[in-house]
Motif scaffolding. Structure first.
Motif, PDB file in Angstrom:
ATOM      1  N   PRO A 149       0.815  -1.231   0.000  1.00 35.55           N
ATOM      2  CA  PRO A 149       0.000   0.000   0.000  1.00 35.55           C
ATOM      3  C   PRO A 149       0.843   1.272   0.000  1.00 35.55           C
ATOM      4  O   PRO A 149       0.509   2.248  -0.682  1.00 35.55           O
ATOM      5  N   GLN A 150       1.938   1.256   0.761  1.00 37.59           N
ATOM      6  CA  GLN A 150       2.795   2.439   0.795  1.00 37.59           C
ATOM      7  C   GLN A 150       3.585   2.596  -0.503  1.00 37.59           C
ATOM      8  O   GLN A 150       3.798   3.716  -0.980  1.00 37.59           O
ATOM      9  N   ALA A 151       4.013   1.479  -1.071  1.00 36.85           N
ATOM     10  CA  ALA A 151       4.774   1.530  -2.327  1.00 36.85           C
ATOM     11  C   ALA A 151       3.915   2.058  -3.463  1.00 36.85           C
ATOM     12  O   ALA A 151       4.395   2.807  -4.323  1.00 36.85           O
ATOM     13  N   VAL A 152       2.640   1.663  -3.476  1.00 39.94           N
ATOM     14  CA  VAL A 152       1.720   2.162  -4.507  1.00 39.94           C
ATOM     15  C   VAL A 152       1.604   3.671  -4.412  1.00 39.94           C
ATOM     16  O   VAL A 152       1.632   4.372  -5.428  1.00 39.94           O
ATOM     17  N   ARG A 153       1.485   4.164  -3.198  1.00 45.35           N
ATOM     18  CA  ARG A 153       1.396   5.621  -2.990  1.00 45.35           C
ATOM     19  C   ARG A 153       2.637   6.321  -3.526  1.00 45.35           C
ATOM     20  O   ARG A 153       2.549   7.369  -4.173  1.00 45.35           O
ATOM     21  N   VAL A 154       3.801   5.754  -3.296  1.00 48.82           N
ATOM     22  CA  VAL A 154       5.045   6.366  -3.761  1.00 48.82           C
ATOM     23  C   VAL A 154       5.153   6.290  -5.285  1.00 48.82           C
ATOM     24  O   VAL A 154       5.650   7.212  -5.934  1.00 48.82           O
ATOM     25  N   ALA A 155       4.646   5.194  -5.875  1.00 49.75           N
ATOM     26  CA  ALA A 155       4.833   4.948  -7.308  1.00 49.75           C
ATOM     27  C   ALA A 155       3.866   5.719  -8.193  1.00 49.75           C
ATOM     28  O   ALA A 155       4.140   5.904  -9.392  1.00 49.75           O
ATOM     29  N   VAL A 156       2.736   6.171  -7.643  1.00 48.91           N
ATOM     30  CA  VAL A 156       1.680   6.770  -8.473  1.00 48.91           C
ATOM     31  C   VAL A 156       2.162   7.943  -9.334  1.00 48.91           C
ATOM     32  O   VAL A 156       1.897   7.972 -10.541  1.00 48.91           O
ATOM     33  N   PRO A 157       2.854   8.949  -8.786  1.00 45.74           N
ATOM     34  CA  PRO A 157       3.275  10.074  -9.645  1.00 45.74           C
ATOM     35  C   PRO A 157       4.170   9.640 -10.806  1.00 45.74           C
ATOM     36  O   PRO A 157       3.968  10.077 -11.949  1.00 45.74           O
ATOM     37  N   SER A 158       5.146   8.783 -10.521  1.00 41.81           N
ATOM     38  CA  SER A 158       6.051   8.317 -11.581  1.00 41.81           C
ATOM     39  C   SER A 158       5.314   7.455 -12.594  1.00 41.81           C
ATOM     40  O   SER A 158       5.576   7.532 -13.800  1.00 41.81           O
ATOM     41  N   PHE A 159       4.391   6.623 -12.106  1.00 42.48           N
ATOM     42  CA  PHE A 159       3.603   5.789 -13.001  1.00 42.48           C
ATOM     43  C   PHE A 159       2.765   6.651 -13.933  1.00 42.48           C
ATOM     44  O   PHE A 159       2.617   6.347 -15.121  1.00 42.48           O
ATOM     45  N   GLY A 160       2.205   7.740 -13.406  1.00 42.56           N
ATOM     46  CA  GLY A 160       1.417   8.642 -14.234  1.00 42.56           C
ATOM     47  C   GLY A 160       2.234   9.276 -15.345  1.00 42.56           C
ATOM     48  O   GLY A 160       1.794   9.356 -16.497  1.00 42.56           O
ATOM     49  N   SER A 161       3.443   9.719 -15.015  1.00 42.81           N
ATOM     50  CA  SER A 161       4.322  10.315 -16.028  1.00 42.81           C
ATOM     51  C   SER A 161       4.693   9.298 -17.098  1.00 42.81           C
ATOM     52  O   SER A 161       4.726   9.606 -18.293  1.00 42.81           O
ATOM     53  N   ASP A 162       4.972   8.069 -16.656  1.00 43.39           N
ATOM     54  CA  ASP A 162       5.312   7.008 -17.599  1.00 43.39           C
ATOM     55  C   ASP A 162       4.126   6.692 -18.505  1.00 43.39           C
ATOM     56  O   ASP A 162       4.305   6.445 -19.701  1.00 43.39           O
ATOM     57  N   PHE A 163       2.923   6.703 -17.958  1.00 42.71           N
ATOM     58  CA  PHE A 163       1.722   6.402 -18.739  1.00 42.71           C
ATOM     59  C   PHE A 163       1.500   7.447 -19.823  1.00 42.71           C
ATOM     60  O   PHE A 163       1.135   7.113 -20.956  1.00 42.71           O
ATOM     61  N   ILE A 164       1.727   8.696 -19.492  1.00 46.17           N
ATOM     62  CA  ILE A 164       1.610   9.757 -20.491  1.00 46.17           C
ATOM     63  C   ILE A 164       2.645   9.555 -21.597  1.00 46.17           C
ATOM     64  O   ILE A 164       2.344   9.697 -22.793  1.00 46.17           O
ATOM     65  N   GLY A 165       3.876   9.220 -21.198  1.00 44.41           N
ATOM     66  CA  GLY A 165       4.926   8.961 -22.185  1.00 44.41           C
ATOM     67  C   GLY A 165       4.590   7.784 -23.080  1.00 44.41           C
ATOM     68  O   GLY A 165       4.897   7.798 -24.277  1.00 44.41           O
ATOM     69  N   LEU A 166       3.927   6.768 -22.516  1.00 43.74           N
ATOM     70  CA  LEU A 166       3.520   5.607 -23.312  1.00 43.74           C
ATOM     71  C   LEU A 166       2.550   6.018 -24.395  1.00 43.74           C
ATOM     72  O   LEU A 166       2.680   5.601 -25.557  1.00 43.74           O
ATOM     73  N   PHE A 167       1.569   6.825 -24.056  1.00 42.64           N
ATOM     74  CA  PHE A 167       0.608   7.305 -25.049  1.00 42.64           C
ATOM     75  C   PHE A 167       1.317   8.046 -26.175  1.00 42.64           C
ATOM     76  O   PHE A 167       1.030   7.849 -27.357  1.00 42.64           O
ATOM     77  N   GLN A 168       2.244   8.891 -25.820  1.00 39.81           N
ATOM     78  CA  GLN A 168       2.953   9.675 -26.830  1.00 39.81           C
ATOM     79  C   GLN A 168       3.829   8.793 -27.713  1.00 39.81           C
ATOM     80  O   GLN A 168       3.958   9.027 -28.919  1.00 39.81           O
ATOM     81  N   ASN A 169       4.429   7.772 -27.118  1.00 39.68           N
ATOM     82  CA  ASN A 169       5.322   6.896 -27.878  1.00 39.68           C
ATOM     83  C   ASN A 169       4.585   5.977 -28.851  1.00 39.68           C
ATOM     84  O   ASN A 169       5.218   5.405 -29.745  1.00 39.68           O
ATOM     85  N   THR A 170       3.281   5.829 -28.676  1.00 33.94           N
ATOM     86  CA  THR A 170       2.533   5.006 -29.642  1.00 33.94           C
ATOM     87  C   THR A 170       2.595   5.592 -31.045  1.00 33.94           C
ATOM     88  O   THR A 170       2.335   4.889 -32.022  1.00 33.94           O
ATOM     89  N   SER A 171       2.958   6.860 -31.136  1.00 34.90           N
ATOM     90  CA  SER A 171       3.038   7.511 -32.443  1.00 34.90           C
ATOM     91  C   SER A 171       4.135   6.927 -33.327  1.00 34.90           C
ATOM     92  O   SER A 171       4.181   7.200 -34.534  1.00 34.90           O
TER      93      SER A 171
END
Length: 228
Positions: A149-171
């Protein structure tokens, strides 16, 4: 100058491009789903420092994080058929090109997310794990109830940035012949000799997606941080 951009062409292109959005969304879906599974496996291997697998995982992560997505896509697209043919005598040249895209993006996400997960888990003080053991929790129970539970809290911001980058890289998928929204924009430009309208729409689309994803992860992070 007026002929370079026309609003009529812009709105005419939209339905033709939107029809290929499912291809882009499928890439993101499979890359995220299987990428998370792969990332968790790699993170555990590296945290536990399992012999041989730990070294292999380190090389894999270093390669995927140290090379451009385009290079990875081309290595997978041209390399897998050779490997499959030489080692297993299997001809994969008839595979749909989208499969190579899925493989590339899953491997890429597995590497990047594994570091996010690994760092998030290691960020939790070891004293909490020792305290969990002292009250009789097993290693799995301690991880699930205390660490995760604590690790998920720490990972959320970085995971969000990575997810945005994934969308952009689909191009990049259209570069090996996959017709997604970028591929469709290219075919429209080839047919009409006007590419600006299609690319402007795609730019607007990615901006909107990035803002929506950013907002969603901000709300999630805020919810997880409530009462902390």
């Amino acid at each position: 100058m007026v002929d370079l951009f026309d609003w009529d062409r812009f709105f005419t292109n939209i339905p033709q491009i939107v029809a290929y959005l499912p291809v882009t969304f499928k890439i993101v879906f499979y890359a995220t789903l299987f990428g998370v599974i792969l990332a968790m496996l790699v993170a555990v291997i590296r945290i536990k420092k399992i012999p041989i697998l730990h070294q292999v995982a380190g090389i894999y992560v270093s390669f995927m994080r140290g090379t451009p997505m385009l290079v990875q896509l081309l290595v997978v697209f041209y390399g897998i058929p050779i490997v499959m043919q030489q080692l297993f005598n299997i001809n994969v040249n008839r595979w749909d090109k989208i499969i190579f895209v899925y493989i590339t993006y899953i491997l890429n996400q597995g590497a990047f997310l594994s570091e996010i997960f690994r760092c998030s888990i290691l960020a939790i003080p070891t004293g909490q794990l020792e305290a969990a053991y002292s009250v009789g929790l097993t290693q799995f129970q301690a991880f699930r109830r205390i660490i995760l539970p604590q690790a998920v809290r720490v990972a959320v911001p970085s995971f969000g940035s990575d997810f945005i980058g994934l969308f952009q890289n689909t191009s990049l998928a259209f570069l090996i012949g996959v017709v997604d929204i970028m591929g469709r924009a290219k075919t429209i430009g080839t047919a009409t000799k006007h590419v600006l309208e299609a690319y402007v729409f795609i730019a607007i689309f990615f901006i909107i997606i990035s803002l929506l994803v950013k907002g969603a992860f901000y709300l999630l992070d805020k919810k997880l941080a409530y009462g902390r």
